[in-house]
Design an enzyme around this catalytic site. Structure first.
Site, short mmCIF file in Angstrom:
data_model
loop_
_atom_site.label_atom_id
_atom_site.label_comp_id
_atom_site.label_asym_id
_atom_site.label_seq_id
_atom_site.Cartn_x
_atom_site.Cartn_y
_atom_site.Cartn_z
N HIS A 54 62.42 32.40 28.16
CA HIS A 54 61.21 33.21 28.16
C HIS A 54 61.51 34.62 28.68
O HIS A 54 62.61 34.90 29.15
CB HIS A 54 60.07 32.54 28.94
CG HIS A 54 60.31 32.33 30.40
ND1 HIS A 54 61.32 31.52 30.89
CD2 HIS A 54 59.67 32.82 31.50
CE1 HIS A 54 61.27 31.51 32.21
NE2 HIS A 54 60.29 32.30 32.61
N HIS A 56 60.56 36.56 31.17
CA HIS A 56 60.60 37.02 32.56
C HIS A 56 61.98 37.58 32.92
O HIS A 56 63.00 37.05 32.48
CB HIS A 56 60.22 35.88 33.52
CG HIS A 56 58.76 35.56 33.49
ND1 HIS A 56 58.23 34.36 33.92
CD2 HIS A 56 57.69 36.30 33.06
CE1 HIS A 56 56.92 34.37 33.78
NE2 HIS A 56 56.56 35.53 33.25
N ASP A 58 63.97 37.53 35.36
CA ASP A 58 65.03 36.72 35.97
C ASP A 58 65.67 35.75 34.99
O ASP A 58 66.57 34.99 35.35
CB ASP A 58 64.51 36.00 37.23
CG ASP A 58 63.29 35.13 36.96
OD1 ASP A 58 62.48 35.50 36.09
OD2 ASP A 58 63.15 34.09 37.61
N HIS A 59 65.22 35.77 33.73
CA HIS A 59 65.82 34.96 32.67
C HIS A 59 66.40 35.83 31.55
O HIS A 59 67.41 35.49 30.96
CB HIS A 59 64.78 33.99 32.08
CG HIS A 59 64.23 33.04 33.10
ND1 HIS A 59 64.70 31.75 33.23
CD2 HIS A 59 63.31 33.21 34.08
CE1 HIS A 59 64.06 31.16 34.26
NE2 HIS A 59 63.21 32.03 34.78
N HIS A 110 53.71 28.37 30.66
CA HIS A 110 54.23 29.25 31.72
C HIS A 110 54.17 30.69 31.19
O HIS A 110 53.68 31.59 31.85
CB HIS A 110 55.64 28.84 32.10
CG HIS A 110 56.27 29.74 33.11
ND1 HIS A 110 55.86 29.78 34.42
CD2 HIS A 110 57.26 30.66 33.01
CE1 HIS A 110 56.58 30.69 35.08
NE2 HIS A 110 57.44 31.23 34.24
N ASP A 134 61.33 27.57 32.69
CA ASP A 134 60.31 27.40 33.73
C ASP A 134 59.17 26.50 33.25
O ASP A 134 58.01 26.68 33.64
CB ASP A 134 59.77 28.76 34.18
CG ASP A 134 60.79 29.55 34.99
OD1 ASP A 134 61.90 29.03 35.23
OD2 ASP A 134 60.48 30.70 35.37
N HIS A 173 65.34 27.03 37.62
CA HIS A 173 65.39 27.36 39.05
C HIS A 173 65.77 26.16 39.89
O HIS A 173 65.47 25.02 39.53
CB HIS A 173 64.01 27.83 39.55
CG HIS A 173 63.59 29.17 39.04
ND1 HIS A 173 63.85 30.34 39.71
CD2 HIS A 173 62.92 29.52 37.92
CE1 HIS A 173 63.35 31.36 39.02
NE2 HIS A 173 62.78 30.89 37.93
#
Ligand code: ZN
Length: 282
Positions: A54, A56, A58-59, A110, A134, A173
């Site tokens: 996705h 975001h 941090d990905h 998400h 996530d 995570h």
């Protein structure tokens, strides 16, 4: 097929799926690109593709840098907001990289464009793997930031829950301990939750990841996959599985209320924050 688990940032995972014969590799959510490329080089691998769960940061934040460094690299994902996206994929689409097969599983909730990736190798007896980003965590599930309980119910029961039970679960995570603490609150009598929590704590003491689990294991201790269990229904005061899930997620949100997501530059200035304060996805 080998999966290399790489811990990055505060508590994220990026992965390398390696075809051992050809030494070709596919990266999943490679958010620290130079670290990834170091490993690719050190292990003598050829990076052919990136799978992004996705958008975001941090990905997906590493995609553009990887495209610059690796000519011809393909970046797959299901959301136009993903940086560096070269190939948009849709539900059930299958990709093939030498003997490695990938089925894209659309799991919106998400984020509205979230994809999970089910991966297996031809003529190989190894269990398949699913990269859940996530959406599904070990012992938990992701926040419903852009979707509904109905969608997450579909994702967990129909899309992910119907995969082969021995499928190895690689999530986005390391939230396992916190998730299992919540699971203990939901089902205090569940021995599997207790066992898993003490195992996860021992892993944490040794600074080792808790991924992967298997789907079969998740059904034993993850309350978000146990919506018809008496204890989970009692905790939520509901019996309809979608309502059980809705209440469960609301309670999890309150369990330790995450702070607002901060942009990366602010995070950088606030390194004094506790880990809990920086957690936003679970
Ligand atoms: Zn996320």
């Amino acid at each position: 097929m080998k999966v290399k688990v790489i811990s990055i940032l505060e508590d994220n995972y990026m992965y390398l799926v390696i075809e051992e014969q050809s030494k070709q590799a596919i990266a999943v959510d490679p958010a620290v690109p130079h670290r990834l490329l170091e490993i690719v080089k050190r292990e003598g691998l050829t990076l052919t593709a990136v799978l992004t769960t996705h958008h975001h940061w941090d990905h997906a934040r590493g995609n553009e840098a990887l495209l610059k460094e690796v000519p011809g690299l393909k970046v797959f994902g299901g959301d136009d907001r993903i940086g560096g996206l070269t190939d948009k994929v849709t539900n059930s689409q299958e990709l093939k990289f030498s003997s490695i097969n990938v089925r894209c599983l659309f799991t919106p909730c998400h984020t509205s464009g979230h994809m999970c990736y089910f991966v297996w190798e031809d003529e190989c007896t190894d269990a398949p793997a699913v990269f859940t980003g996530d959406t599904l965590f070990i012992g938990g599930c992701g926040r419903f930031l852009e979707g509904t309980a109905e969608q997450m119910y579909h994702n967990l029961t129909q899309v992910l829950g119907s995969l082969p039970q021995d499928t190895k679960v690689f999530c986005g995570h390391e939230y396992t301990i916190k998730n299992l603490k919540f699971a203990m609150l939901v089902e205090p009598e569940n021995e599997k939750v207790k066992e898993m929590l003490s195992w996860a704590r021992a892993r944490d003491d040794d600074d080792k990841p808790t991924v992967p689990s298997t789907l079969m294991e998740e059904f034993e201790y993850n309350p978000f996959l146990r919506l018809s269990e008496e204890g989970v229904q009692k905790f939520t005061g509901k019996t309809d599985p979608i309502e059980v899930l809705r209440v469960l997620r609301k309670e999890k949100d309150k369990f330790k209320k995450p702070k607002e997501r901060l942009p990366p530059h602010v995070l950088f200035l606030k390194l004094g924050q506790t880990k809990e304060e920086q957690e936003v996805n679970n």
